[in-house]
Design a protein around this motif. Structure first.
Motif, PDB file in Angstrom:
ATOM      1  N   UNK A 368      35.672-106.791  51.249  1.00 31.34           N
ATOM      2  CA  UNK A 368      36.173-106.454  52.588  1.00 31.34           C
ATOM      3  C   UNK A 368      37.645-106.821  52.726  1.00 31.34           C
ATOM      4  N   UNK A 369      38.003-108.046  52.301  1.00 33.65           N
ATOM      5  CA  UNK A 369      39.384-108.511  52.449  1.00 33.65           C
ATOM      6  C   UNK A 369      40.368-107.610  51.707  1.00 33.65           C
ATOM      7  N   UNK A 370      39.958-107.104  50.549  1.00 37.53           N
ATOM      8  CA  UNK A 370      40.846-106.244  49.756  1.00 37.53           C
ATOM      9  C   UNK A 370      41.148-104.926  50.463  1.00 37.53           C
ATOM     10  N   UNK A 371      40.248-104.502  51.320  1.00 38.30           N
ATOM     11  CA  UNK A 371      40.386-103.175  51.943  1.00 38.30           C
ATOM     12  C   UNK A 371      40.429-103.231  53.469  1.00 38.30           C
ATOM     13  N   UNK A 372      40.543-104.426  54.043  1.00 32.23           N
ATOM     14  CA  UNK A 372      40.448-104.575  55.498  1.00 32.23           C
ATOM     15  C   UNK A 372      41.562-103.872  56.261  1.00 32.23           C
ATOM     16  N   UNK A 373      42.721-103.683  55.633  1.00 38.21           N
ATOM     17  CA  UNK A 373      43.815-103.000  56.321  1.00 38.21           C
ATOM     18  C   UNK A 373      43.473-101.553  56.661  1.00 38.21           C
TER      19      UNK A 373
END
Length: 511
Positions: A368-373
């Motif tokens: 999630x953090x890698x793609x949260x943007x």
């Protein structure tokens, strides 16, 4: 799995909010500008001691008070709609969006309320200077209200100073300063408030011109015009400057909006600005049709305005939707892939937390953090959904800019004939001045259409589409409230027009 969305409900909710906002904005810019004009008028009265300026101040102050009351009523309903039609939005961003609205209510509104009574009922009860101070505080308070509301709106255009909490599925504030001092929010505020100053000046011009045409209150009208036209001219020039800054920030953080404003489908280097044109209404992203039936361009100006460099590349709608690797432009298609990974990672994280599998939860959270943007893109059904309705944005932008230029000329011509003391001999100009106020209203609404329709389909740019931000209501409920508000706001508008018209017909003798 992403749930099926009732688009009929979403569209009615959007229509209801648009209706409320457009009615509300009939009153707000007049409040912003008239508050300062009243302060200017009273400052001249205190400086000169001339009772004519006192009568003049009280007249415009009365019209300000009528408009202020109706504006407050429509504004309260507008804020309530966040909790009724957009409850998911309120839940997900309430910690951030609510902060400036709370400050607006506590600080700015109470500042207005404290001095409002003194301004209206303090004549002959407090000293001249104390009363003048109260008038200035009402002007400052009115515009402070706009500061915080426009900071909130600027954050919706360019979300900064926050992080997403995966445990609560909420965006939470981490940097209040970034929210307040966002360049987008600042440019938004100065452009909107200065346009309000311009609009209020046009109102004073219209009423004063009506008096001159009827040979009534001549000294009153000329004095009102002198101050209003000077203030309006300065405001209109500042509107043009801040509009350029606003477009520059849009090019950097909302490039799709800028592309729609220009009807630009294929990006260009040294891109020209469309001065005038007729769009091809059947044009769609990715097809081979021409964008325009005809157009007149000013060479290289768009690149200069967007990037401050005439040879720079300005991405078009096709570049932004499908990507342009050569120009390092990531398309919506790729963002959707990453967004769906973020949505999947969030779902897996919640499931793993529920089952107590910490290892799986850690992996899912990392995904999630890698793609949260790109989280918001994961809720789009197809890439072209990220494109707003181009024709309304394109034409509204040109209406706004064209009228803004026209207003500069109107103020200059008025000031010229005031200086020559020949304004009474210009009946056509006076009639034009009365009509120009309504053009100001059109320009105000056109500006908000560009700002808000150009942001669609996003409630929060790139992070939260309107289809996710809505409440879980059936479309019939929202449809009923739409027509209820339509009737209510129309009644309020008619009431204000009647009261305003009666007060104007009475004139400054109506102290």
């Amino acid at each position: 799995m992403i749930e099926q969305v009732d688009l009929t409900m979403v569209n009615w909710a959007r229509a209801t909010f648009a209706l409320t906002a457009m009615y509300h904005w009939l009153f707000v810019p007049l409040t912003l500008g008239l508050s300062f004009l009243c302060a200017f008028f009273e400052s001249i009265y205190v400086k000169t001691g001339d009772e004519q300026w006192r009568r003049l101040t009280r007249f415009w102050m009365t019209l300000f008070g009528i408009n202020f009351a109706i504006g407050v009523a429509t504004g309260i309903i507008l804020e309530f709609e966040f909790g009724t039609n957009w409850s998911n939005y309120s839940w997900m961003v309430g910690d951030i969006f609510g902060a400036p609205l709370a400050i607006e209510g506590i600080a700015a509104f109470f500042l207005e309320a404290t001095f409002f009574a003194v301004m209206f009922f303090g004549w002959n009860r407090v000293s001249k200077k104390a009363h003048l101070f109260a008038t200035w505080m009402v002007a400052v308070g009115s515009n402070l209200s706009a500061v915080w509301i426009l900071i909130a709106n600027g954050w919706m255009q360019h979300p900064v100073g926050m992080k997403f909490n995966p445990d609560l599925a909420r965006f939470e504030m981490v940097d209040f300063g970034a929210l307040v001092f966002s360049p987008v929010a600042i440019s938004h505020f100065v452009h909107v408030t200065s346009s309000g100053f311009l609009y209020a000046s046009l109102f004073v011009v219209a009423v004063s011109s009506w008096y001159l045409l009827r040979k009534r209150h001549l000294l009153f009208a000329k004095r009102s015009l002198t101050v209003a036209c000077t203030f309006g001219l300065l405001a209109s020039l500042f509107v043009a400057y801040t509009g350029d800054e606003h477009a520059y920030h849009a090019a950097n953080v909302q490039p799709m909006k800028l592309a729609a404003m220009e009807g630009l489908y294929d990006g260009e280097r040294s891109a020209g600005l469309v001065a005038a044109g007729l769009l091809n209404m059947s044009k769609a992203p990715g097809d081979d049709e021409d964008s325009f039936i005809f157009q007149v361009k000013v060479p290289m100006v768009l690149s200069l305005l967007a990037n401050r460099e005439i040879n720079s590349f300005v991405p078009g709608i096709n570049d932004l939707v499908y990507g342009n690797e050569a120009e390092n432009v990531m398309g919506v298609e790729e963002k959707m892939v990453r967004g769906k990974l973020a949505v999947a990672g969030l779902g897996d994280y919640k499931a793993a937390k529920t089952s107590g599998d910490q290892l799986a939860a850690g992996k899912a959270l990392s995904l999630f953090d890698e793609n949260s943007d790109y989280l918001g893109y994961g809720y789009l059904d197809y890439a072209e959904q990220a494109v707003p309705y181009v024709p309304i944005i394109f034409y509204a932008f040109r209406v706004m800019v064209g009228l803004g230029t026209f207003f500069i000329l109107v103020f200059m011509v008025y000031l010229y004939f005031l200086y020559k003391d020949q304004l009474l001999k210009q009946p056509l100009l006076l009639k034009l001045g009365m009509f120009t106020f309504f053009l100001g209203l059109i320009a105000q609404q056109a500006g908000w259409i560009v700002t808000e329709v150009g942001r669609q389909p996003w409630a929060i740019q790139g992070l939260l589409p309107v289809t996710v931000a809505r409440s879980n209501l059936d479309s019939g409920t929202v449809e009923v409230t739409f027509f209820m508000f339509l009737i209510l706001f129309s009644a309020l508008l008619i009431a204000e027009l009647k009261i305003m018209a009666k007060q104007i017909s009475i004139g400054p003798e109506g102290d």
